[in-house]
Scaffold this motif. Sequence first.
Motif, PDB file in Angstrom:
ATOM      1  N   ILE A  54     -26.337   9.100  18.920  1.00 56.40           N
ATOM      2  CA  ILE A  54     -26.799   8.255  17.812  1.00 56.40           C
ATOM      3  C   ILE A  54     -28.093   8.783  17.214  1.00 56.40           C
ATOM      4  O   ILE A  54     -28.565   8.278  16.210  1.00 56.40           O
ATOM      5  CB  ILE A  54     -26.989   6.793  18.249  1.00 56.40           C
ATOM      6  N   GLY A  55     -28.678   9.798  17.843  1.00 57.42           N
ATOM      7  CA  GLY A  55     -29.924  10.369  17.364  1.00 57.42           C
ATOM      8  C   GLY A  55     -30.533  11.246  18.436  1.00 57.42           C
ATOM      9  O   GLY A  55     -29.964  11.424  19.512  1.00 57.42           O
ATOM     10  N   SER A  56     -31.706  11.784  18.128  1.00 61.29           N
ATOM     11  CA  SER A  56     -32.439  12.654  19.044  1.00 61.29           C
ATOM     12  C   SER A  56     -33.827  12.097  19.274  1.00 61.29           C
ATOM     13  O   SER A  56     -34.452  11.561  18.348  1.00 61.29           O
ATOM     14  CB  SER A  56     -32.576  14.065  18.446  1.00 61.29           C
TER      15      SER A  56
ATOM     16  N   ASN B 140     -39.438   6.417  18.559  1.00 64.55           N
ATOM     17  CA  ASN B 140     -39.226   7.611  19.386  1.00 64.55           C
ATOM     18  C   ASN B 140     -37.812   8.180  19.262  1.00 64.55           C
ATOM     19  O   ASN B 140     -37.385   8.970  20.082  1.00 64.55           O
ATOM     20  CB  ASN B 140     -39.560   7.312  20.851  1.00 64.55           C
ATOM     21  N   LEU B 141     -37.087   7.786  18.219  1.00 58.07           N
ATOM     22  CA  LEU B 141     -35.723   8.247  17.989  1.00 58.07           C
ATOM     23  C   LEU B 141     -35.550   8.615  16.524  1.00 58.07           C
ATOM     24  O   LEU B 141     -35.947   7.867  15.634  1.00 58.07           O
ATOM     25  CB  LEU B 141     -34.736   7.129  18.358  1.00 58.07           C
ATOM     26  N   ARG B 142     -34.960   9.775  16.290  1.00 54.25           N
ATOM     27  CA  ARG B 142     -34.659  10.236  14.919  1.00 54.25           C
ATOM     28  C   ARG B 142     -33.145  10.219  14.755  1.00 54.25           C
ATOM     29  O   ARG B 142     -32.406  10.742  15.595  1.00 54.25           O
ATOM     30  CB  ARG B 142     -35.183  11.658  14.732  1.00 54.25           C
ATOM     31  N   SER B 143     -32.677   9.624  13.700  1.00 53.82           N
ATOM     32  CA  SER B 143     -31.240   9.591  13.437  1.00 53.82           C
ATOM     33  C   SER B 143     -30.737  10.989  13.111  1.00 53.82           C
ATOM     34  O   SER B 143     -31.412  11.761  12.429  1.00 53.82           O
ATOM     35  CB  SER B 143     -30.949   8.660  12.257  1.00 53.82           C
ATOM     36  N   ASP B 144     -29.567  11.311  13.598  1.00 54.01           N
ATOM     37  CA  ASP B 144     -28.910  12.581  13.274  1.00 54.01           C
ATOM     38  C   ASP B 144     -27.783  12.369  12.265  1.00 54.01           C
ATOM     39  O   ASP B 144     -26.965  13.241  12.032  1.00 54.01           O
ATOM     40  CB  ASP B 144     -28.338  13.221  14.541  1.00 54.01           C
ATOM     41  N   TYR B 145     -27.762  11.171  11.676  1.00 48.70           N
ATOM     42  CA  TYR B 145     -26.721  10.826  10.713  1.00 48.70           C
ATOM     43  C   TYR B 145     -26.833  11.696   9.462  1.00 48.70           C
ATOM     44  O   TYR B 145     -27.917  11.859   8.904  1.00 48.70           O
ATOM     45  CB  TYR B 145     -26.855   9.350  10.335  1.00 48.70           C
ATOM     46  N   LEU B 146     -25.733  12.236   9.034  1.00 52.80           N
ATOM     47  CA  LEU B 146     -25.684  13.004   7.792  1.00 52.80           C
ATOM     48  C   LEU B 146     -24.846  12.215   6.794  1.00 52.80           C
ATOM     49  O   LEU B 146     -23.648  12.024   6.998  1.00 52.80           O
ATOM     50  CB  LEU B 146     -25.045  14.378   8.028  1.00 52.80           C
ATOM     51  N   PRO B 147     -25.461  11.727   5.726  1.00 47.66           N
ATOM     52  CA  PRO B 147     -24.710  10.909   4.771  1.00 47.66           C
ATOM     53  C   PRO B 147     -23.633  11.722   4.059  1.00 47.66           C
ATOM     54  O   PRO B 147     -23.741  12.942   3.915  1.00 47.66           O
ATOM     55  CB  PRO B 147     -25.782  10.435   3.789  1.00 47.66           C
ATOM     56  N   THR B 148     -22.590  11.033   3.640  1.00 48.45           N
ATOM     57  CA  THR B 148     -21.501  11.673   2.898  1.00 48.45           C
ATOM     58  C   THR B 148     -21.641  11.404   1.412  1.00 48.45           C
ATOM     59  O   THR B 148     -20.672  11.419   0.676  1.00 48.45           O
ATOM     60  CB  THR B 148     -20.140  11.156   3.403  1.00 48.45           C
ATOM     61  N   TYR B 149     -22.866  11.127   0.990  1.00 50.26           N
ATOM     62  CA  TYR B 149     -23.129  10.873  -0.417  1.00 50.26           C
ATOM     63  C   TYR B 149     -24.495  11.450  -0.768  1.00 50.26           C
ATOM     64  O   TYR B 149     -25.278  11.798   0.099  1.00 50.26           O
ATOM     65  CB  TYR B 149     -23.115   9.375  -0.730  1.00 50.26           C
ATOM     66  N   THR B 150     -24.777  11.542  -2.048  1.00 48.98           N
ATOM     67  CA  THR B 150     -26.090  11.939  -2.546  1.00 48.98           C
ATOM     68  C   THR B 150     -26.466  10.964  -3.651  1.00 48.98           C
ATOM     69  O   THR B 150     -25.666  10.121  -4.048  1.00 48.98           O
ATOM     70  CB  THR B 150     -26.064  13.378  -3.104  1.00 48.98           C
ATOM     71  N   LEU B 151     -27.672  11.080  -4.164  1.00 48.49           N
ATOM     72  CA  LEU B 151     -28.108  10.269  -5.299  1.00 48.49           C
ATOM     73  C   LEU B 151     -28.163  11.163  -6.528  1.00 48.49           C
ATOM     74  O   LEU B 151     -28.650  12.290  -6.460  1.00 48.49           O
ATOM     75  CB  LEU B 151     -29.485   9.662  -5.034  1.00 48.49           C
ATOM     76  N   ASP B 152     -27.668  10.667  -7.645  1.00 52.18           N
ATOM     77  CA  ASP B 152     -27.768  11.445  -8.878  1.00 52.18           C
ATOM     78  C   ASP B 152     -29.144  11.194  -9.505  1.00 52.18           C
ATOM     79  O   ASP B 152     -29.978  10.474  -8.936  1.00 52.18           O
ATOM     80  CB  ASP B 152     -26.620  11.127  -9.836  1.00 52.18           C
ATOM     81  N   ALA B 153     -29.413  11.780 -10.656  1.00 51.41           N
ATOM     82  CA  ALA B 153     -30.725  11.669 -11.303  1.00 51.41           C
ATOM     83  C   ALA B 153     -31.091  10.218 -11.609  1.00 51.41           C
ATOM     84  O   ALA B 153     -32.263   9.867 -11.638  1.00 51.41           O
ATOM     85  CB  ALA B 153     -30.753  12.503 -12.577  1.00 51.41           C
ATOM     86  N   GLY B 154     -30.087   9.357 -11.809  1.00 54.30           N
ATOM     87  CA  GLY B 154     -30.331   7.950 -12.076  1.00 54.30           C
ATOM     88  C   GLY B 154     -30.417   7.123 -10.800  1.00 54.30           C
ATOM     89  O   GLY B 154     -30.410   5.908 -10.854  1.00 54.30           O
TER      90      GLY B 154
END
Length: 109
Positions: free
Chosen positions: A66-68, A83-97
């Motif tokens: 769930i994280g490192s 003391n925990l960093r998520s290792d989640y990689l989103p399957t989306y991005t944000l556009d300019a808006g």
Amino acid sequence: MSQGAALLQLAPQDNCAIALRNLSAGEVIEFAGQTLRLGSAVPLGHKVALEAMAPGTKVLRWGSPIGSTTHAIAPGEHIHLHNLRSDYLPTYTLDAGQRFVSDSSKAAP
């Protein structure tokens, strides 16, 4: 699943357990053949380390990472955002808006 009055380990390979109630700083918990002394309060539903973890260790819950860890964690220590960093990689991005754009919508028509 291993169970105790205060903690629940969701899968045998998990290196953390879940607090089944609010736990107090300094509380001593016997769990899965070991004695854990809590260094700080742990709220209901939060994670407690079952073993020593070096920085960068993958925290396993339900047998999945769930994280490192971001620094060394001792057995009985509260595991959370401090003391925990998520290792989640989103399957989306944000556009300019600043709108969500799914990776699948970027594919050519």
